[in-house]
Design a protein around this motif. Structure first.
Motif, short mmCIF file in Angstrom:
data_model
loop_
_atom_site.label_atom_id
_atom_site.label_comp_id
_atom_site.label_asym_id
_atom_site.label_seq_id
_atom_site.Cartn_x
_atom_site.Cartn_y
_atom_site.Cartn_z
N THR A 347 0.86 -1.18 0.00
CA THR A 347 0.00 0.00 0.00
C THR A 347 0.89 1.23 0.00
OG1 THR A 347 -0.11 0.04 2.43
CG2 THR A 347 -1.85 -1.17 1.26
N TRP A 348 0.39 2.30 -0.62
CA TRP A 348 1.15 3.55 -0.65
C TRP A 348 0.22 4.69 -1.03
CZ3 TRP A 348 5.32 5.48 1.25
CH2 TRP A 348 5.86 6.67 0.74
N ARG A 349 0.24 5.74 -0.21
CA ARG A 349 -0.53 6.95 -0.46
C ARG A 349 -1.98 6.67 -0.83
NH1 ARG A 349 3.09 11.43 -1.18
NH2 ARG A 349 4.62 11.05 0.47
N GLY A 350 -2.63 5.84 0.00
CA GLY A 350 -4.04 5.58 -0.19
C GLY A 350 -4.39 4.57 -1.26
N ARG A 351 -3.38 3.95 -1.88
CA ARG A 351 -3.62 2.93 -2.89
C ARG A 351 -3.13 1.58 -2.39
NH1 ARG A 351 -1.20 6.42 -7.90
NH2 ARG A 351 -3.13 7.38 -8.66
N SER A 352 -3.85 0.54 -2.74
CA SER A 352 -3.44 -0.83 -2.44
C SER A 352 -3.21 -1.55 -3.75
CB SER A 352 -4.52 -1.55 -1.62
OG SER A 352 -4.68 -0.94 -0.36
N TYR A 353 -2.16 -2.36 -3.78
CA TYR A 353 -1.79 -3.06 -5.00
C TYR A 353 -1.79 -4.56 -4.76
CZ TYR A 353 -0.06 1.60 -6.18
OH TYR A 353 0.04 2.96 -6.39
N PRO A 354 -2.21 -5.34 -5.77
CA PRO A 354 -2.15 -6.80 -5.63
C PRO A 354 -0.70 -7.27 -5.65
CG PRO A 354 -2.77 -6.20 -7.86
CD PRO A 354 -2.77 -4.93 -7.06
N PRO A 355 -0.44 -8.51 -5.29
CA PRO A 355 0.94 -9.03 -5.32
C PRO A 355 1.56 -8.89 -6.70
CG PRO A 355 -0.48 -10.54 -4.13
CD PRO A 355 -1.38 -9.50 -4.74
N ALA A 356 2.87 -8.68 -6.73
CA ALA A 356 3.57 -8.57 -8.00
C ALA A 356 3.39 -9.84 -8.81
CB ALA A 356 5.05 -8.31 -7.77
N GLY A 357 3.18 -9.67 -10.10
CA GLY A 357 3.01 -10.82 -10.98
C GLY A 357 1.59 -11.29 -11.12
N SER A 358 0.65 -10.63 -10.42
CA SER A 358 -0.75 -11.07 -10.47
C SER A 358 -1.59 -10.23 -11.42
CB SER A 358 -1.37 -11.01 -9.07
OG SER A 358 -1.40 -9.68 -8.60
N ALA A 359 -0.94 -9.33 -12.19
CA ALA A 359 -1.69 -8.46 -13.09
C ALA A 359 -2.32 -9.27 -14.21
CB ALA A 359 -0.76 -7.38 -13.67
N SER A 360 -3.44 -8.77 -14.71
CA SER A 360 -4.08 -9.41 -15.85
C SER A 360 -3.21 -9.24 -17.09
CB SER A 360 -5.45 -8.77 -16.09
OG SER A 360 -5.30 -7.39 -16.34
N PRO A 361 -3.35 -10.12 -18.08
CA PRO A 361 -2.48 -10.06 -19.26
C PRO A 361 -2.48 -8.72 -19.96
CG PRO A 361 -3.73 -12.13 -19.23
CD PRO A 361 -4.28 -11.27 -18.13
N ASP A 362 -3.64 -8.03 -20.01
CA ASP A 362 -3.67 -6.78 -20.75
C ASP A 362 -2.92 -5.66 -20.06
OD1 ASP A 362 -5.38 -6.42 -18.66
OD2 ASP A 362 -6.98 -5.48 -19.82
N ALA A 363 -2.51 -5.88 -18.77
CA ALA A 363 -1.76 -4.84 -18.07
C ALA A 363 -0.35 -4.70 -18.63
CB ALA A 363 -1.68 -5.16 -16.57
N SER A 364 0.12 -5.71 -19.36
CA SER A 364 1.47 -5.65 -19.89
C SER A 364 1.54 -4.97 -21.24
CB SER A 364 2.05 -7.07 -20.02
OG SER A 364 1.29 -7.82 -20.95
#
Length: 389
Positions: A347-364
């Protein structure tokens, strides 16, 4: 020899070998005044109104900076207005795509918006001195990516003691900055508070997109590019850069402590080895001393640790008693390193992020940044013209 004693001796030998690299280091940067460079300064900013002023004033005052670009990452305060008032070119960050961490998204857009041949990125809490930008530009004749080691501003004894204890864990694990022989890519370290590179090279490498989901973005970028053959250097600025990271010891514990394990760029084996080295060589001697039962090796390690404290004096703008007290906080630093390793925070500055490597394919997908210049248009940067003024 008991197993714990043997393990401590092995860890001590490894740490001593890393510290010995400090005898052969790349020379620190020297101020170089080079007005007219085609150099852009890019500052990613999210809710930085309270501390971005000194950074921008210093950057805008350096004739080597042809422009200063602030990428406003959906700030809820007056960051954008202050930056524009001071003379920076403000670019509004587009909506954050899935799979991206905010800082990388802001830097990705800032590099695309920059008009200079050379880009220097600064965090909002950095304070560059005259001559830094020229020195970084000159060093790019020998390196492809430079990150800079600053002098830290600490406002109190406890803050400096805890900060120095955390900093010592990095030195014990990776050695001093500026090694003459580059480490292997998987052990490369960097400081994202100040980076320099050639814009076209970074765009071709698509660097920030490659590490878009990493919280430890600076080390992730350096390791990725080093593995691709880039000449990566972590150089001492010798007072040309100051950083005021935190406002209290509690903030040092909370904010900096969580990034120390480099959890999303370091494999579990190396994380375990690094933890063991810190516990055995830094924390255990202090605990045994407090219990009144230090061994000869413990006393030697304590001596080595205080020698490191002396060497770290140049890492602070005002080294004080906290620096000499920092070895006593090594057990606390080891504990914080352990908790952050076992329970990584994303988490950082009010944002939460999923674990690294868990992004959907279109995020790349390489996204062309949608950006809006909110401080008015400006002509392309040319050598000899400072477009930020």
């Amino acid at each position: 020899m008991r197993p714990l004693t043997l393990a401590q001796a092995v860890a001590a030998a490894a740490v001593a070998a890393r510290l010995a690299r400090g005898r052969r280091r790349l020379p620190p940067l020297r101020p170089r005044h080079a007005p007219g460079l085609a150099l852009s300064v890019v500052v990613p900013a999210r809710d930085e109104e309270r501390r971005i002023g000194p950074c921008l004033r210093a950057a805008l005052a350096d004739p080597a900076a042809a422009e200063v670009v602030v990428v406003d990452d959906a700030s809820a305060d007056g960051t954008a207005a202050l930056a524009a008032e001071l003379g920076a070119r403000v670019v509004a960050a587009g909506p954050l795509p899935g799979g991206w961490v905010g800082k990388q998204w802001a830097l990705h857009q800032g590099v695309a918006a920059a008009r200079g041949e050379i880009v220097v990125t600064l965090d909002a809490d950095a304070r560059p001195a005259p001559g830094l930008f020229g020195a970084l530009a000159a060093a790019l004749d020998r390196h492809d990516l430079i990150t800079a080691g600053p002098r830290f501003v600490c406002d109190g004894t406890l803050e400096q003691a805890l900060h120095a204890a955390f900093l010592a864990t990095l030195v014990y694990r990776f050695g001093p900055i500026g090694p003459a022989t580059p480490p292997p890519p998987h052990r490369t370290v960097a400081n994202g508070q100040c980076m320099a590179f050639r814009r076209d090279d970074m765009l071709a490498a698509d660097g920030f997109a490659r590490v878009r989901d990493r919280m430890t973005d600076d080390v992730a970028l350096a390791r990725h590019l080093a593995a691709r053959g880039w000449r990566v250097a972590f150089l001492d600025t010798d007072g040309l850069l100051e950083v005021d990271m935190h406002e209290s010891a509690a903030e040092v514990w909370r904010e900096w402590g969580r990034s120390l394990p480099l959890p999303d760029v370091t494999g579990p084996g190396w994380r375990a080895a690094d933890l063991a080295a810190v516990w055995l060589t830094a924390a255990l001697p202090v605990l045994r001393l407090a219990a009144g039962r230090p061994s000869a090796l413990d006393l030697s390690l304590l001596g080595m640790r205080w020698l490191l404290a002396a060497a770290l004096r140049r890492s602070y703008t005002a080294p004080g008693p906290g620096l000499w007290l920092s070895p006593l906080l090594d057990p606390a630093a080891a504990l914080r390193l352990t908790t952050a390793t076992l329970r990584p925070v994303r988490t950082w500055r009010g944002r939460s992020y999923p674990p690294a490597g868990s992004a959907s394919p279109d995020a790349s997908v390489r996204t062309k940044p949608a950006r809006r210049d909110v401080s008015g248009g400006a002509p392309p940067v040319r050598p000899g013209r400072n477009a930020a003024r």
